[in-house]
Design a protein around this motif. Structure first.
Motif, PDB file in Angstrom:
ATOM      1  N   LEU A 160       0.840  -1.197   0.000  1.00  0.00           N
ATOM      2  CA  LEU A 160       0.000   0.000   0.000  1.00  0.00           C
ATOM      3  C   LEU A 160       0.874   1.245   0.000  1.00  0.00           C
ATOM      4  O   LEU A 160       1.937   1.272   0.635  1.00  0.00           O
ATOM      5  CB  LEU A 160      -0.905   0.016   1.239  1.00  0.00           C
ATOM      6  N   PRO A 161       0.433   2.307  -0.683  1.00  0.00           N
ATOM      7  CA  PRO A 161       1.187   3.564  -0.671  1.00  0.00           C
ATOM      8  C   PRO A 161       1.218   4.166   0.733  1.00  0.00           C
ATOM      9  O   PRO A 161       0.304   3.964   1.529  1.00  0.00           O
ATOM     10  CB  PRO A 161       0.402   4.473  -1.626  1.00  0.00           C
ATOM     11  N   ASP A 162       2.261   4.924   1.028  1.00  0.00           N
ATOM     12  CA  ASP A 162       2.381   5.508   2.367  1.00  0.00           C
ATOM     13  C   ASP A 162       1.836   6.930   2.458  1.00  0.00           C
ATOM     14  O   ASP A 162       1.985   7.588   3.478  1.00  0.00           O
ATOM     15  CB  ASP A 162       3.823   5.439   2.860  1.00  0.00           C
ATOM     16  N   ASP A 163       1.162   7.404   1.418  1.00  0.00           N
ATOM     17  CA  ASP A 163       0.589   8.754   1.445  1.00  0.00           C
ATOM     18  C   ASP A 163      -0.876   8.734   1.901  1.00  0.00           C
ATOM     19  O   ASP A 163      -1.716   9.462   1.391  1.00  0.00           O
ATOM     20  CB  ASP A 163       0.727   9.434   0.084  1.00  0.00           C
ATOM     21  N   PHE A 164      -1.179   7.932   2.908  1.00  0.00           N
ATOM     22  CA  PHE A 164      -2.547   7.804   3.413  1.00  0.00           C
ATOM     23  C   PHE A 164      -2.975   9.058   4.165  1.00  0.00           C
ATOM     24  O   PHE A 164      -2.138   9.849   4.608  1.00  0.00           O
ATOM     25  CB  PHE A 164      -2.659   6.578   4.333  1.00  0.00           C
ATOM     26  N   THR A 165      -4.284   9.222   4.303  1.00  0.00           N
ATOM     27  CA  THR A 165      -4.823  10.313   5.112  1.00  0.00           C
ATOM     28  C   THR A 165      -5.271   9.809   6.483  1.00  0.00           C
ATOM     29  O   THR A 165      -5.205  10.536   7.461  1.00  0.00           O
ATOM     30  CB  THR A 165      -6.017  10.999   4.408  1.00  0.00           C
ATOM     31  N   ASP A 166      -5.730   8.579   6.561  1.00  0.00           N
ATOM     32  CA  ASP A 166      -6.127   7.939   7.820  1.00  0.00           C
ATOM     33  C   ASP A 166      -5.667   6.492   7.808  1.00  0.00           C
ATOM     34  O   ASP A 166      -5.807   5.795   6.798  1.00  0.00           O
ATOM     35  CB  ASP A 166      -7.650   7.952   8.003  1.00  0.00           C
ATOM     36  N   PHE A 167      -5.166   6.043   8.950  1.00  0.00           N
ATOM     37  CA  PHE A 167      -4.729   4.650   9.104  1.00  0.00           C
ATOM     38  C   PHE A 167      -5.305   4.139  10.415  1.00  0.00           C
ATOM     39  O   PHE A 167      -5.164   4.765  11.456  1.00  0.00           O
ATOM     40  CB  PHE A 167      -3.198   4.583   9.156  1.00  0.00           C
ATOM     41  N   SER A 168      -5.954   2.992  10.335  1.00  0.00           N
ATOM     42  CA  SER A 168      -6.531   2.390  11.535  1.00  0.00           C
ATOM     43  C   SER A 168      -6.314   0.878  11.490  1.00  0.00           C
ATOM     44  O   SER A 168      -6.635   0.229  10.499  1.00  0.00           O
ATOM     45  CB  SER A 168      -8.032   2.699  11.605  1.00  0.00           C
ATOM     46  N   LEU A 169      -5.772   0.345  12.579  1.00  0.00           N
ATOM     47  CA  LEU A 169      -5.569  -1.092  12.701  1.00  0.00           C
ATOM     48  C   LEU A 169      -6.061  -1.528  14.070  1.00  0.00           C
ATOM     49  O   LEU A 169      -5.688  -0.941  15.089  1.00  0.00           O
ATOM     50  CB  LEU A 169      -4.090  -1.462  12.561  1.00  0.00           C
ATOM     51  N   GLU A 170      -6.925  -2.527  14.075  1.00  0.00           N
ATOM     52  CA  GLU A 170      -7.389  -3.133  15.320  1.00  0.00           C
ATOM     53  C   GLU A 170      -6.960  -4.583  15.314  1.00  0.00           C
ATOM     54  O   GLU A 170      -7.233  -5.318  14.367  1.00  0.00           O
ATOM     55  CB  GLU A 170      -8.915  -3.062  15.437  1.00  0.00           C
TER      56      GLU A 170
END
Length: 185
Positions: A160-170
């Motif tokens: 996945l590209p690292d230019d995300f706006t939101d990242f969520s991991l549960e």
């Protein structure tokens, strides 16, 4: 005249019964698993694409498992992981996102699915499990993991590209503890 029609009717009836009949060898599938199998079959993207990793080192779960949905094979593999729940959401500009879920539920059923807006892919059930499991298996996240390093590791593992706006991991670990990473840019 009656005898003339009796033979074809008996033959047609016998064929109809034979087509609908059962030898009784099949296992009874609980109603919930049967519904899950139907839902999975209806939602699956039957493109025949292979694993997202491009390797065949992991044997994929087959839908011809004894329970008809591959649940037994998926359950066995999930029990080998350190996690019982993996839920990832990564949002990008232009309303594109990547969502992935791999979960061993308390009733021992397995839920797997992902949606990749950037590549136009949406998979559920066994096909999603076969794509996600090898990726999740590579991760070595612990409750004390460095958030920034793990985010980069996850982005790299999932390509996945690292230019995300939101990242969520549960994550829910096998011992029941829950761990979350959330970053908004």
């Amino acid at each position: 005249m009656k005898a003339k029609f009796a033979f074809p009717i008996v033959i047609a009836g016998s064929l109809a019964l034979a087509a609908c009949g059962s030898d009784g060898a099949e296992e009874a599938v609980p109603e919930e698993e049967a519904e899950a199998a139907e839902t999975t079959a209806a939602e699956n993207d039957d493109t025949g694409e292979g694993s997202a990793t491009g390797t065949d080192s992991e044997s994929p779960v087959k839908s011809q498992a004894s329970d008809g949905s591959g649940q037994a094979d998926m359950r066995k593999k999930m029990q080998a992981l350190d996690y019982t729940e993996f839920e990832l959401e990564v949002e990008y500009d232009n309303d594109e996102e990547y969502e992935a879920q791999l979960e061993l539920k308390p009733d021992n059923s397995v839920v797997a699915g992902y949606e990749d807006d950037m590549n136009g892919i949406k998979k559920q059930g066994i096909q999603a499990f076969n794509d996600l499991y090898p990726l999740v298996e590579q991760l070595e996240i612990t409750p004390s993991s460095n958030q920034e390093e793990e985010i980069q590791n996850i982005l790299s593992t999932f390509s996945l590209p690292d230019d995300f706006t939101d990242f969520s991991l549960e994550l829910r670990f096998s011992d029941g503890t829950k761990h979350e990473f959330e970053v908004e840019k």
